[in-house]
Write an enzyme that holds these catalytic residues in place. Structure first.
Site, PDB file in Angstrom:
ATOM      1  N   LYS A 210      17.924  31.344 -47.961  1.00  0.00           N
ATOM      2  CA  LYS A 210      18.087  30.031 -48.579  1.00  0.00           C
ATOM      3  C   LYS A 210      16.768  29.549 -49.203  1.00  0.00           C
ATOM      4  O   LYS A 210      16.724  29.050 -50.327  1.00  0.00           O
ATOM      5  CB  LYS A 210      18.597  29.030 -47.544  1.00  0.00           C
ATOM      6  CG  LYS A 210      18.582  27.584 -47.977  1.00  0.00           C
ATOM      7  CD  LYS A 210      19.475  27.359 -49.189  1.00  0.00           C
ATOM      8  CE  LYS A 210      19.127  26.101 -49.926  1.00  0.00           C
ATOM      9  NZ  LYS A 210      19.958  24.987 -49.631  1.00  0.00           N
ATOM     10  N   CYS A 264      15.628  19.428 -52.425  1.00  0.00           N
ATOM     11  CA  CYS A 264      15.725  20.861 -52.114  1.00  0.00           C
ATOM     12  C   CYS A 264      14.591  21.646 -52.752  1.00  0.00           C
ATOM     13  O   CYS A 264      13.687  22.123 -52.079  1.00  0.00           O
ATOM     14  CB  CYS A 264      17.052  21.401 -52.624  1.00  0.00           C
ATOM     15  SG  CYS A 264      18.445  20.384 -52.166  1.00  0.00           S
TER      16      CYS A 264
END
Ligand code: SAJ
Length: 414
Positions: A210, A264
């Site tokens: 991720k 993010c």
């Protein structure tokens, strides 16, 4: 019926809880904010995301999705809370730890605990260890790999804000358990609502995958942003440059902009840098290049206003990217506030997705939230900061003659 408790009703937890509820699960959405819980109970939502409102309304109305400020026993617990960074760019796991400890009293043998929050390598293992600390009576998988009482896995969310409801179903998922038994248990859950592939691995690889995806994008955006600064010094139009270079069959440059925002991409690469600063050289530099872009834009605006007394600037867009309401880590907010602080004039900020300016604007009395028409009419400088579709027609709808136009996104480039 499987009961799922989703901890954190934010941009990931709420859509996930809703999709599960609409897929026939019995879902409890948990959030520490009473206000969020009250809003959701009425079938309304507190964030902007296409198609989420109708889905939440339907899930609440059917009774399949209930909400509360505290967890209750369930078969599956999904943790979807923020993982921000602290001073010095180190990851802050306080929300993950707190969520983990609050579900601990409700656990029973056979339960599955999934961490969806983007996390530094080793966090899922910590979740298992925290649970063991709270529940000495249960066998956790970091010790009892094959037959644990509780199964623990990481399944990082990978959905794109603006397309969450589609990508939640369509995207492939990486699923890494603390042990193989945990991975299999988690895959069995995701296969019930995900159409994409469920890709098995271990927890550490899932965590790093991720972070890698977001660092990859950050590095590529940094390349575009660096080019935009180089092109300016070379007197070259960066939009034309990128368009032409992208005709090469193996070149695909992303779009330069005013910087990289959101919770993010502007955050996660630091988790890799923090883990191994010596080797994460390119990733760190990319972060620094992207973080330097707002200042570059500010200098450009200052140059444009240097001969105007008390200039009026229209800042079009405050969100971190197009067609969302999310202002977190937004370079547009940074630019707008820095300009307000450093110049003598006034700023009209336009952000069609919000009704009031957030608290962080309270120190900036020379910034007013208004609509496009008003802002453009009064401004000397039109500074486009976000490529919301709302702004696409501004050059044709309004007379911009005799105004300085700075388009940081290339929205108005033909
Ligand atoms: N941006 C540019 N130029 C581009 C693309 C983006 O300047 O060509 C800027 C955007 O304006 C924004 C920032 O980068 O400020 C990030 O936007 P984004 O659309 O690239 O990504 P996010 O932050 O909305 O979502 C990302 C996604 N990750 C990847 O595409 C690898 C998403 O799939 C993740 O689930 C999400 O991060 C997350 O939650 O981690």
């Amino acid at each position: 019926m499987t009961k799922v408790a989703v901890i954190g009703m934010g941009y990931i937890g709420l859509p996930t809880a809703t999709v599960l509820a609409l897929r026939g699960f019995d879902v409890l959405g948990v959030d520490v904010s009473q206000q969020v819980v009250d809003t959701l109970k009425q079938g309304k939502i507190h964030i902007v995301e296409p198609d989420l409102d109708v889905s939440v309304a339907a899930a609440i109305k059917s009774g399949a999705l209930q909400v509360a400020t505290e967890a209750t026993p369930a078969d599956v617990f999904i943790i979807a809370v923020p993982t921000p960074f602290k001073n010095g760019n180190t990851p802050d796991l306080a929300y993950v730890e707190s969520a983990t400890r609050t579900i601990a009293p409700h656990l029973a043998p056979g339960n599955l605990v999934i961490l969806e929050s983007t996390s530094p390598v080793g966090t899922t293992q910590k979740v298992s260890e925290w649970l063991a600390e709270e529940r000495g009576d249960l066998k956790l998988p970091h010790r009892e790999t094959e037959n644990p009482d509780i199964y623990v896995a990481h399944c990082p969310e990978r959905v794109l804000p603006g397309r969450i409801m589609t990508e939640l179903i369509e995207n492939d998922r990486i699923i890494g358990g603390i042990s193989d038994a945990c991975t299999q248990k988690a895959i069995a859950l995701y296969q019930q609502f995900v159409r994409g592939q469920c890709l098995p691995t271990n927890a550490a690889t899932a965590e790093m995958a991720k972070l890698t995806e977001n660092a990859f994008r950050d590095v590529n955006i940094a390349f575009a942003n660096e080019l935009s600064m180089l092109a300016e010094s070379q007197g070259v139009n960066v939009w034309e440059l990128v368009r032409l270079a992208n005709h090469h069959p193996r070149v695909n440059i992303l779009n330069p902009g005013p910087g990289v925002g959101g919770h993010c991409i502007a955050v996660d690469p630091w988790f890799l840098v923090d883990a191994d600063p010596q080797n994460a050289r390119l990733i760190r530099t990319a972060r620094e290049v992207n973080d330097s872009k707002p200042e570059f834009i500010i200098q450009k605006v200052k140059e444009a206003i240097k001969d105007i007394e008390n200039p009026h600037i229209a800042c079009l867009g405050l969100a971190f990217k197009s067609n969302v309401d999310d202002l977190r880590e937004s370079p547009a907010v940074e630019i707008c506030q820095m300009l307000a602080q450093q110049m003598s004039g006034v700023i009209s900020a336009v952000e069609p997705h919000i009704q009031t300016l957030p608290e962080s604007f309270s120190n900036h009395s020379n910034i007013t939230l208004t609509d496009t028409k008003n802002a453009v009419a009064q401004a000397d400088i039109i500074l486009l900061l976000v490529d919301h579709s709302h702004f696409a027609a501004v050059p044709t709808e309004y007379n911009l003659e005799r105004k300085v136009v700075i388009d940081t996104r290339g929205l108005w480039e033909s």
